[in-house]
Design a protein around this motif. Sequence first.
Motif, short mmCIF file in Angstrom:
data_model
loop_
_atom_site.label_atom_id
_atom_site.label_comp_id
_atom_site.label_asym_id
_atom_site.label_seq_id
_atom_site.Cartn_x
_atom_site.Cartn_y
_atom_site.Cartn_z
N UNK A 48 0.76 -1.16 -0.26
CA UNK A 48 -0.20 0.15 0.16
C UNK A 48 0.77 1.26 0.19
N UNK A 49 2.02 1.34 0.83
CA UNK A 49 2.45 2.08 0.49
C UNK A 49 4.25 2.11 -0.32
N UNK A 50 3.99 1.59 -1.46
CA UNK A 50 5.02 0.92 -2.27
C UNK A 50 6.25 1.61 -1.53
N UNK A 51 6.74 0.64 -0.67
CA UNK A 51 8.07 0.48 -0.15
C UNK A 51 8.17 -0.80 -0.48
N UNK A 52 10.02 -1.73 -0.98
CA UNK A 52 10.51 -3.00 -0.04
C UNK A 52 11.49 -2.84 1.14
N UNK A 53 11.65 -3.54 1.27
CA UNK A 53 12.73 -3.48 2.14
C UNK A 53 13.38 -5.13 2.80
N UNK A 54 14.04 -5.41 3.88
CA UNK A 54 14.22 -6.16 4.11
C UNK A 54 13.32 -7.01 4.89
N UNK A 55 12.91 -8.24 3.88
CA UNK A 55 12.23 -9.46 4.70
C UNK A 55 12.61 -10.20 5.69
N UNK A 56 12.20 -9.57 7.44
CA UNK A 56 12.61 -10.39 8.15
C UNK A 56 12.16 -11.51 8.62
N UNK A 57 10.83 -11.60 8.73
CA UNK A 57 10.09 -13.55 9.11
C UNK A 57 8.80 -13.20 8.27
N UNK A 58 8.09 -14.44 8.30
CA UNK A 58 7.19 -15.27 7.32
C UNK A 58 6.20 -15.58 8.92
N UNK A 59 5.24 -15.10 8.77
CA UNK A 59 4.19 -15.95 10.28
C UNK A 59 2.89 -16.26 9.98
N UNK A 60 2.38 -17.82 9.85
CA UNK A 60 1.14 -18.00 9.97
C UNK A 60 0.99 -18.78 10.52
#
Length: 131
Positions: free
Chosen positions: A119-131
């Motif tokens: 929504x904010x149109x930004x990328x970054x470092x993927x820290x973790x997945x949660x499910x």
Amino acid sequence: MTDPISDFLTRIRNAYRANHKVVEIPASKMKKELTRVLFEKGYILSYKVVEGQPVGTIKIALKYHPETKAPAIKKIVRVSRPGLRQYRGVENMPRVLNGLGIAILSTSQGIITDKEARLQNVGGEVLCYVY
């Protein structure tokens, strides 16, 4: 400790496996933000930051299903690590379980989920997945 975020995730994972109601974790700014995101998305019941002299602690109340006693977090996986950082742009942002889970990212806008990053149109470092 070489990776405090992995330690944070492992403490939560181990507390769920041992059916604990509360887990205490040494505090840092990054861990407070990760905890805030988990709380906002409904993966934990509540949290409290207790300030201490050298370092404070974060007390996290874990969430379980009321009838089946199943944990709210089925899996919590560290993606980016000190030896191999994982960065993603907005065009190839990961979708966890086709949108049922969340990916937590560290961006220039702070610690946010994959949906908020799109929504904010930004990328970054993927820290973790949660499910």
